[in-house]
Enzyme design. Structure first.
Site, PDB file in Angstrom:
ATOM      1  N   LYS A 258       0.848  -1.191   0.000  1.00  0.00           N
ATOM      2  CA  LYS A 258       0.000   0.000   0.000  1.00  0.00           C
ATOM      3  C   LYS A 258       0.883   1.240   0.000  1.00  0.00           C
ATOM      4  O   LYS A 258       1.749   1.405   0.863  1.00  0.00           O
ATOM      5  CB  LYS A 258      -0.908   0.009   1.231  1.00  0.00           C
ATOM      6  CG  LYS A 258      -1.722   1.291   1.402  1.00  0.00           C
ATOM      7  CD  LYS A 258      -2.463   1.316   2.734  1.00  0.00           C
ATOM      8  CE  LYS A 258      -3.070   2.685   3.005  1.00  0.00           C
ATOM      9  NZ  LYS A 258      -3.720   2.759   4.333  1.00  0.00           N
ATOM     10  N   ASP A 263      -2.468  10.657   3.577  1.00  0.00           N
ATOM     11  CA  ASP A 263      -3.883  10.317   3.717  1.00  0.00           C
ATOM     12  C   ASP A 263      -4.589  11.356   4.578  1.00  0.00           C
ATOM     13  O   ASP A 263      -4.462  11.358   5.807  1.00  0.00           O
ATOM     14  CB  ASP A 263      -4.036   8.924   4.337  1.00  0.00           C
ATOM     15  CG  ASP A 263      -5.494   8.502   4.449  1.00  0.00           C
ATOM     16  OD1 ASP A 263      -6.341   9.131   3.786  1.00  0.00           O
ATOM     17  OD2 ASP A 263      -5.779   7.554   5.194  1.00  0.00           O
ATOM     18  N   LYS A 270      -9.865  13.340   8.184  1.00  0.00           N
ATOM     19  CA  LYS A 270      -9.400  12.917   9.503  1.00  0.00           C
ATOM     20  C   LYS A 270      -9.384  14.101  10.469  1.00  0.00           C
ATOM     21  O   LYS A 270      -9.096  15.237  10.067  1.00  0.00           O
ATOM     22  CB  LYS A 270      -7.983  12.341   9.406  1.00  0.00           C
ATOM     23  CG  LYS A 270      -7.878  11.017   8.675  1.00  0.00           C
ATOM     24  CD  LYS A 270      -6.425  10.559   8.607  1.00  0.00           C
ATOM     25  CE  LYS A 270      -6.276   9.260   7.851  1.00  0.00           C
ATOM     26  NZ  LYS A 270      -6.808   8.102   8.571  1.00  0.00           N
ATOM     27  N   ASP A 281       1.559   6.503   5.762  1.00  0.00           N
ATOM     28  CA  ASP A 281       0.529   5.583   5.284  1.00  0.00           C
ATOM     29  C   ASP A 281       1.000   4.812   4.046  1.00  0.00           C
ATOM     30  O   ASP A 281       0.240   4.033   3.492  1.00  0.00           O
ATOM     31  CB  ASP A 281      -0.766   6.342   4.980  1.00  0.00           C
ATOM     32  CG  ASP A 281      -2.002   5.468   5.166  1.00  0.00           C
ATOM     33  OD1 ASP A 281      -1.908   4.458   5.873  1.00  0.00           O
ATOM     34  OD2 ASP A 281      -3.059   5.798   4.602  1.00  0.00           O
ATOM     35  N   ASP A 340     -12.115   7.353   3.859  1.00  0.00           N
ATOM     36  CA  ASP A 340     -10.911   7.095   4.650  1.00  0.00           C
ATOM     37  C   ASP A 340     -10.588   5.602   4.737  1.00  0.00           C
ATOM     38  O   ASP A 340      -9.672   5.207   5.432  1.00  0.00           O
ATOM     39  CB  ASP A 340     -11.061   7.690   6.057  1.00  0.00           C
ATOM     40  CG  ASP A 340      -9.725   7.821   6.772  1.00  0.00           C
ATOM     41  OD1 ASP A 340      -8.680   7.820   6.085  1.00  0.00           O
ATOM     42  OD2 ASP A 340      -9.717   7.905   8.018  1.00  0.00           O
ATOM     43  N   GLU A 342      -9.448   3.919   2.144  1.00  0.00           N
ATOM     44  CA  GLU A 342      -8.965   3.998   0.767  1.00  0.00           C
ATOM     45  C   GLU A 342      -7.863   2.990   0.441  1.00  0.00           C
ATOM     46  O   GLU A 342      -7.710   2.585  -0.719  1.00  0.00           O
ATOM     47  CB  GLU A 342      -8.451   5.413   0.476  1.00  0.00           C
ATOM     48  CG  GLU A 342      -7.033   5.718   0.915  1.00  0.00           C
ATOM     49  CD  GLU A 342      -6.792   5.606   2.422  1.00  0.00           C
ATOM     50  OE1 GLU A 342      -5.659   5.269   2.805  1.00  0.00           O
ATOM     51  OE2 GLU A 342      -7.732   5.849   3.210  1.00  0.00           O
ATOM     52  N   ARG A 344      -7.469  -0.166   1.022  1.00  0.00           N
ATOM     53  CA  ARG A 344      -7.944  -1.448   0.485  1.00  0.00           C
ATOM     54  C   ARG A 344      -8.370  -1.312  -0.972  1.00  0.00           C
ATOM     55  O   ARG A 344      -8.260  -2.271  -1.743  1.00  0.00           O
ATOM     56  CB  ARG A 344      -9.085  -1.974   1.357  1.00  0.00           C
ATOM     57  CG  ARG A 344     -10.342  -1.135   1.361  1.00  0.00           C
ATOM     58  CD  ARG A 344     -11.242  -1.400   2.555  1.00  0.00           C
ATOM     59  NE  ARG A 344     -10.660  -0.908   3.798  1.00  0.00           N
ATOM     60  CZ  ARG A 344     -11.207  -1.049   4.984  1.00  0.00           C
ATOM     61  NH1 ARG A 344     -12.380  -1.657   5.110  1.00  0.00           N
ATOM     62  NH2 ARG A 344     -10.620  -0.582   6.072  1.00  0.00           N
TER      63      ARG A 344
END
Length: 493
Positions: A258, A263, A270, A281, A340, A342, A344
């Site tokens: 990933k 993010d 967030k 991230d 949020d 995202e 996956r």
């Protein structure tokens, strides 16, 4: 912009190691078991040093300093790691640039393994993300370690072990450096450039696919990856590199990382306190990049596809929207209930692409995927999700051996049922709002092809520490690199 470790300066700033050099250094470190009958002659008889785990005693003399570090009564690999970190951190605190490390003899840890551990941990204890620190006094001063081995007959094996630990330690430090780069520098273009630089420097790495930009991704059917990155000024991309260690074989392993380079949470933004560390991230990508570099140096006889899904989850008028229904590369449609969630979405398009085009036998992904994982096991373990018992056994064993510990977590149809959509095949989160790490893993599992052995590591806690813990420092930890290098070498032909 600045380059990191995979460029020509790869080894700059890293510890330099020698084994039994002709000339000894002024400063010396001895490792002693608890109850050891003999102390070096420069130590006073009334010394309170007893050899307890990680106990330190430093004696100054005319020519330098001598340090004793305790190993405990019956030292094992974990004690060697702690003692090595104690020695390196003390040398840095004393601002000592060079030292001899006299290698202990232990019954539980063979010499080769011991030296490999010490050279690896030496790098990681000496690592600091200090590229932005202007005060040189705050930087680590240690530059060179001489390993003093008691038996010259073991020199060749000792040197090979030190070299291996040196390479693994550098690979982990590389992943740490990548993960610590802030989001204003570390965007998808930056990491693409870094990957391609690594490929150019190593003949056994080959770029096999690069799709850059929202339009080109959509044209190839990678709509989920495109959606996550469409709100950012730097477009998303898919990069796939092949490490070809066994050209005679058609079998391969795929590693998927990933790479959400920052993010914000998207339109489900967030809150304060949850966004500040989100440059990390992309630590799943950092793990795969560190592993890729390590493979290129260690050269195991195995073929590995390294898959990078790179995107910034930004806020803007072009950002993807809650309620959108998006068709994945696999053909399953996904309703976006939370922007949020995202990571996956990026992962499954990358997973599908590598399975459809390169047919790996085994696929392992790394992702800082869910806060639920941190709530479950804190920062001490990575979460391992797989339906394959033997693969789980192998990965857990590699993690224990490398101190990249993992804990096997549940996946099952119950979680998958909660992901079913009303107007789509799937939703990107479970409305049950429980067992978030397991439901996220089950979402990924829906995109695993029949016959592929798959494992998912959720490294949301283990990949990014909130404070220093021994040789694992605050920030990106490089979790998973040494675990993967260990496991991939065990799978080598």
């Amino acid at each position: 912009m600045f380059r990191v470790l995979s460029s020509g300066a790869l080894r700059e700033g890293q510890l330099k190691y020698l084994v039994n050099p002709k000339e000894s250094l002024l400063h010396k470190v001895h490792f002693l078991k608890q109850g050891a009958p003999i102390l070096p002659s420069c130590f006073p008889l009334e010394s309170e040093f007893s050899g307890k785990p990680s106990q330190v005693f430093v004696q100054s003399h005319e020519s330098g300093k001598t340090m004793l570090v305790g190993l405990g009564k019956d030292p094992k690999a974990a004690d060697i790691r702690k003692a090595t970190h104690t020695a390196i951190s003390t040398l840095n605190r004393l601002k000592i640039p060079q030292a001899d490390l006299h290698i202990p003899q232990t019954e539980n840890v063979p010499l080769a393994q011991l030296l490999s551990i010490m050279s690896q941990i030496g790098h990681l204890s000496n690592y600091k993300f200090d590229v932005h620190v202007s005060d040189t006094e705050k930087k680590n001063q240690l530059q060179e370690i001489n390993f003093v081995v008691p038996d010259d007959a073991q020199l060749q094996d000792a040197q090979e072990a030190v070299n291996k630990g040196d390479l693994v330690g550098t690979a982990v430090a590389y992943a740490r450096e990548l993960g610590n780069i802030r989001g204003d520098h570390g965007n998808p273009q930056f990491y693409e450039d870094e990957i391609l630089t690594c490929v150019k420097q190593n003949d056994n790495l080959r770029l096999v696919k690069l799709i850059s930009g929202v339009g080109p991704l959509q044209a190839e059917g990678l709509n989920l990856l495109a959606a996550v990155g469409q709100g950012a000024s730097i477009p998303p991309r898919l990069v796939i590199v092949k490490y070809e260690g066994n050209p005679e074989s058609d079998e391969s392993v795929a590693l998927v990382g990933k790479g959400v380079t920052y993010d914000t949470g998207g339109l489900h933004v967030k809150p304060f306190g949850s966004m500040e560390d989100m440059h990390m991230d992309m630590c799943g990508t950092a793990t795969v990049m560190g592993t890729m570099w390590g493979l290129s140096q260690l050269k195991p006889k195995i073929n590995v596809y390294c898959v990078y899904v790179l995107a910034e989850n930004a806020i803007g008028c072009d950002a993807y929207k809650p309620g959108s229904i998006i068709k994945s590369l696999k053909g399953l449609t996904v309703e976006i209930l939370n922007t949020d969630a995202e990571g996956r979405l990026c992962l499954v398009d990358g997973m599908t692409y590598v399975q459809q085009n390169y047919k790996p036998k085994t696929m392992v992904d790394f992702a800082t995927l869910t806060g639920a994982m941190v709530m479950a096991v804190g920062e001490y373990y990575g979460g391992l999700f797989t339906p394959h018992d033997e693969l789980a056994r192998q990965l857990l064993a590699a993690g224990e051996e490398e101190d990249d510990r993992a804990w096997r977590m549940p996946i099952g149809e119950e979680y998958t049922e909660e992901l079913k959509g009303t107007h789509s095949d799937l939703c990107n989160i479970s409305m049950a709002r429980k067992a978030g790490a397991s439901s996220a893993a089950c979402f990924l599992q829906k995109f695993v092809e029949d016959g592929v052995q798959w494992a998912h590591f959720d490294i949301a806690g283990s990949g990014m520490y909130s404070k220093d813990r021994g040789y694992k420092c605050k920030g990106a930890t490089g979790y998973g690199v040494s675990l993967m290098l260990n496991w991939l070498q065990s799978q080598s032909a």
